[in-house]
Design a protein around this motif. Sequence first.
Motif, PDB file in Angstrom:
ATOM      1  N   PHE A  39       0.837  -1.199   0.000  1.00  0.00           N
ATOM      2  CA  PHE A  39       0.000   0.000   0.000  1.00  0.00           C
ATOM      3  C   PHE A  39       0.877   1.255   0.000  1.00  0.00           C
ATOM      4  N   LYS A  40       1.933   1.226   0.770  1.00  0.00           N
ATOM      5  CA  LYS A  40       2.823   2.385   0.878  1.00  0.00           C
ATOM      6  C   LYS A  40       3.523   2.699  -0.446  1.00  0.00           C
ATOM      7  N   LEU A  41       3.661   1.676  -1.295  1.00  0.00           N
ATOM      8  CA  LEU A  41       4.365   1.853  -2.563  1.00  0.00           C
ATOM      9  C   LEU A  41       3.434   2.233  -3.712  1.00  0.00           C
ATOM     10  N   MET A  42       2.135   2.244  -3.444  1.00  0.00           N
ATOM     11  CA  MET A  42       1.165   2.545  -4.501  1.00  0.00           C
ATOM     12  C   MET A  42       1.202   4.025  -4.876  1.00  0.00           C
ATOM     13  N   SER A  43       0.820   4.289  -6.118  1.00  0.00           N
ATOM     14  CA  SER A  43       0.646   5.670  -6.549  1.00  0.00           C
ATOM     15  C   SER A  43      -0.628   6.221  -5.918  1.00  0.00           C
ATOM     16  N   GLY A  44      -0.832   7.521  -6.028  1.00  0.00           N
ATOM     17  CA  GLY A  44      -2.036   8.120  -5.469  1.00  0.00           C
ATOM     18  C   GLY A  44      -3.306   7.550  -6.083  1.00  0.00           C
ATOM     19  N   LYS A  45      -3.298   7.326  -7.396  1.00  0.00           N
ATOM     20  CA  LYS A  45      -4.467   6.774  -8.083  1.00  0.00           C
ATOM     21  C   LYS A  45      -4.750   5.354  -7.612  1.00  0.00           C
ATOM     22  N   GLN A  46      -3.720   4.533  -7.496  1.00  0.00           N
ATOM     23  CA  GLN A  46      -3.889   3.153  -7.037  1.00  0.00           C
ATOM     24  C   GLN A  46      -4.392   3.118  -5.598  1.00  0.00           C
ATOM     25  N   ALA A  47      -3.845   3.990  -4.764  1.00  0.00           N
ATOM     26  CA  ALA A  47      -4.255   4.034  -3.360  1.00  0.00           C
ATOM     27  C   ALA A  47      -5.722   4.419  -3.222  1.00  0.00           C
ATOM     28  N   PHE A  48      -6.156   5.345  -4.063  1.00  0.00           N
ATOM     29  CA  PHE A  48      -7.538   5.819  -4.011  1.00  0.00           C
ATOM     30  C   PHE A  48      -8.513   4.680  -4.280  1.00  0.00           C
ATOM     31  N   THR A  49      -8.275   3.926  -5.347  1.00  0.00           N
ATOM     32  CA  THR A  49      -9.177   2.815  -5.683  1.00  0.00           C
ATOM     33  C   THR A  49      -9.013   1.640  -4.715  1.00  0.00           C
ATOM     34  N   PHE A  50      -7.786   1.427  -4.222  1.00  0.00           N
ATOM     35  CA  PHE A  50      -7.533   0.309  -3.319  1.00  0.00           C
ATOM     36  C   PHE A  50      -8.292   0.468  -2.009  1.00  0.00           C
ATOM     37  N   ILE A  51      -8.202   1.626  -1.396  1.00  0.00           N
ATOM     38  CA  ILE A  51      -8.856   1.807  -0.098  1.00  0.00           C
ATOM     39  C   ILE A  51     -10.373   1.787  -0.241  1.00  0.00           C
ATOM     40  N   LEU A  52     -10.897   2.290  -1.352  1.00  0.00           N
ATOM     41  CA  LEU A  52     -12.344   2.239  -1.574  1.00  0.00           C
ATOM     42  C   LEU A  52     -12.835   0.803  -1.726  1.00  0.00           C
ATOM     43  N   SER A  53     -12.018  -0.030  -2.359  1.00  0.00           N
ATOM     44  CA  SER A  53     -12.427  -1.418  -2.593  1.00  0.00           C
ATOM     45  C   SER A  53     -12.295  -2.277  -1.342  1.00  0.00           C
ATOM     46  N   ILE A  54     -11.262  -2.024  -0.535  1.00  0.00           N
ATOM     47  CA  ILE A  54     -11.010  -2.903   0.609  1.00  0.00           C
ATOM     48  C   ILE A  54     -11.826  -2.545   1.845  1.00  0.00           C
ATOM     49  N   GLN A  55     -12.212  -1.267   1.997  1.00  0.00           N
ATOM     50  CA  GLN A  55     -12.894  -0.883   3.236  1.00  0.00           C
ATOM     51  C   GLN A  55     -14.282  -1.511   3.362  1.00  0.00           C
ATOM     52  N   SER A  56     -14.899  -1.868   2.228  1.00  0.00           N
ATOM     53  CA  SER A  56     -16.211  -2.516   2.300  1.00  0.00           C
ATOM     54  C   SER A  56     -16.097  -3.938   2.840  1.00  0.00           C
ATOM     55  N   SER A  57     -14.911  -4.545   2.690  1.00  0.00           N
ATOM     56  CA  SER A  57     -14.704  -5.887   3.232  1.00  0.00           C
ATOM     57  C   SER A  57     -14.245  -5.840   4.683  1.00  0.00           C
ATOM     58  N   LEU A  58     -14.030  -4.623   5.195  1.00  0.00           N
ATOM     59  CA  LEU A  58     -13.669  -4.460   6.604  1.00  0.00           C
ATOM     60  C   LEU A  58     -14.930  -4.120   7.400  1.00  0.00           C
ATOM     61  N   ALA A  59     -15.014  -2.925   7.944  1.00  0.00           N
ATOM     62  CA  ALA A  59     -16.155  -2.618   8.830  1.00  0.00           C
ATOM     63  C   ALA A  59     -16.998  -1.446   8.343  1.00  0.00           C
ATOM     64  N   LEU A  60     -16.772  -0.976   7.111  1.00  0.00           N
ATOM     65  CA  LEU A  60     -17.491   0.216   6.659  1.00  0.00           C
ATOM     66  C   LEU A  60     -19.005   0.034   6.679  1.00  0.00           C
ATOM     67  N   ASP A  61     -19.502  -1.091   6.166  1.00  0.00           N
ATOM     68  CA  ASP A  61     -20.951  -1.302   6.110  1.00  0.00           C
ATOM     69  C   ASP A  61     -21.580  -1.278   7.501  1.00  0.00           C
ATOM     70  N   ILE A  62     -20.899  -1.896   8.450  1.00  0.00           N
ATOM     71  CA  ILE A  62     -21.415  -1.898   9.822  1.00  0.00           C
ATOM     72  C   ILE A  62     -21.368  -0.492  10.420  1.00  0.00           C
TER      73      ILE A  62
END
Length: 247
Positions: A39-62
Amino acid sequence: MSNLFKVEFYKLKTSKIFYLTMFLNLLQGIAIYAFSENFKLMSGKQAFTFILSIQSSLALDILIGIFASDYIVTEFTSGYIKNLISYGHKRIDIFVSKSIVYYIGIIVITFIPALVLSSINTKVNGYGEIFNLYSIIFLIKLFLIIMIIYIAIGSIFVLTAFISRNANITIIVIVFLDFANRILDIIAVQKKSLEWIFYKSIFAQPGIVLSDKATTSEILQAVLISLVIIVATTVIGIYVFNKSDIK
């Protein structure tokens, strides 16, 4: 109705749960950043899409479900909704104003981690491409698609809150939906026959549209599923609210 919106925006700005859920969602994003070297090595664009995709599998919905319980259900138990009705406000206006402001709240909760962490990665690693008009159009399109999906998810929580009018029941339903989605995800990996069902779930759509392999048809499908859910839950919610005996 404009007065209702003013009141709802004021309550949103002063809601402790709103800021708590925003902080917790940002915190889980920071935790991923801290423990993920990729994650630390990702570009800004990659980081933007990555965090949006992964947070739904964490606790965002709850988290946004908890926010719905506090923002909507507590106003039934406190008698605030009853007072609004007795003051002559139309129930449809109450439902729509509260829903729209709630949706604005969950959009803020959803996008804060992506904006903060992608900004950090952009400063450290660059955006990943020349930032031009096409980059802006890409971000706007992505924002609108994810916004529609999470409004659809939020509309399910709004409907649950208006039907149950009970904080415990609302939280139980939300946790059950989140748990059922995770189980279906696991089963779908093992049994391809159930994969079709999982990919039609609204909770699976963020991961699908944010995938590098997402096709135009998958994106259109996600938008269509979201719009159908928003319309259906809104119509049902208004109907149930109009028929409810508010005490």
